[in-house]
Design a protein around this motif. Structure first.
Motif: not given
Length: 307
Positions: A13-19, A146-152, A157-159
């Motif tokens: 979500k932070q990546s979305v905001y910053q993009a 992207n991030g690790v939230a969904k696949t893993y 963990w917020r990464v």
């Protein structure tokens, strides 16, 4: 790819905001295919941009076309949001559809912000092709999220991370340095272990989702008035429920999907998200990220309510 082109963020979500903060200027128009995740229009507005919704219904498997995007483009259009697989619909663009949209964006000098958080959760042999894989020349005007939230299953963990041209990532990095600084080290180590370690558990996770996807689609399709496109990604199903509106159910006549969701919650004690949260009314989002028994029980309650 140089390290300067990657920024690790506190969740996707932070990546979305910053993009959006990086490439959207005041007054810019951002083409936003709908149905969309609820954060996108808010993040666009926070960057002083104007979201321009481009809607594709169930008859299009919720996927917009280049013709629709071109019809919505103006001289103020600077960014396109591209999400495949999609939240809330689970739709996945084919490689050909992705390439066509990518070439269109390249031709018109439009930045692409592509959210690939569900990239690995696809089914029936489908592969979610990244837009920069489909059109490599687009890399200089694309930011991938992207991030690790969904696949893993590592939501807490917020990464996350964002990848893009070095000059754009420098701007995003400058913002993050004053916003949150770095992601905590323990979470980063855990994320690296997930990405680089054995993928057996992640594959079992995906197969469980696939089984539940087939279950919920087949059971929802038994309800008269519900149209259920077959989602090939993520872990959501997004039925068109316009056939249930303006009819009396247990003494209540819902006229919108918001009213229908309230009815379902009250009468069947099942929580669904109405289409109003993601764009036009007339749709519901249901997640199948729960146990098989609970999933079947919930859908069967809907079947009894609308029988």
């Amino acid at each position: 790819m140089a390290p300067s082109q990657v920024i690790v963020t506190n969740g996707g979500k932070q990546s979305v905001y910053q993009a959006f903060q990086t490439v959207v200027n005041p007054g810019d128009e951002v083409l936003l295919p709908a149905p969309y995740w609820t954060t996108y229009p808010e993040a666009i507005a926070l960057a002083d941009g104007t979201p321009v919704e481009v809607f594709a219904g169930a008859d299009q498997d919720y996927k917009v076309t280049v013709a629709q995007l071109e019809a919505a483009r103006t001289d103020k259009t600077t960014v396109l949001v591209f999400v495949s697989p999609s939240n809330p619909t689970g739709s996945v663009y084919t490689p050909e559809e992705t390439a066509e949209i990518g070439r269109w964006a390249l031709e018109h000098g439009i930045w692409v912000i592509t959210d690939e958080i569900y990239q690995n959760l696809t089914y029936e042999g489908t592969r979610a092709v990244s837009i920069v894989e489909a059109v490599p020349e687009l890399a200089e005007q694309t930011i991938l999220v992207n991030g690790v939230a969904k696949t893993y299953a590592m939501t807490g963990w917020r990464v996350g991370w964002m990848v893009g041209p070095a000059d754009a990532m420098k701007l995003a990095g400058n913002l993050q340095s004053h916003l949150t600084s770095n992601v905590n080290n323990v979470a980063q180590i855990a994320a690296a272990a997930a990405l680089n370690g054995p993928q057996d558990e992640a594959e079992q996770f995906r197969l469980a989702f696939d089984r539940r996807r087939q279950l919920i689609v087949s059971e929802l399709a038994k309800i008269d008035g519900v149209e259920v496109p077959n989602p090939l990604g993520a872990f959501y199903v997004y039925p068109d429920v316009q056939g249930l509106l303006n009819r009396s159910w247990d003494g209540v006549t819902p006229t919108t999907s918001l009213e229908l969701a309230d009815l379902i919650l009250e009468k069947a004690e099942v929580a669904v998200v109405p289409g109003e949260a993601f764009g036009p009314s007339g749709y519901l989002r249901l997640s199948y990220a729960l146990g098989d028994e609970q999933l079947l029980e919930g859908v069967q309650r809907l079947q009894r309510l609308f029988s």
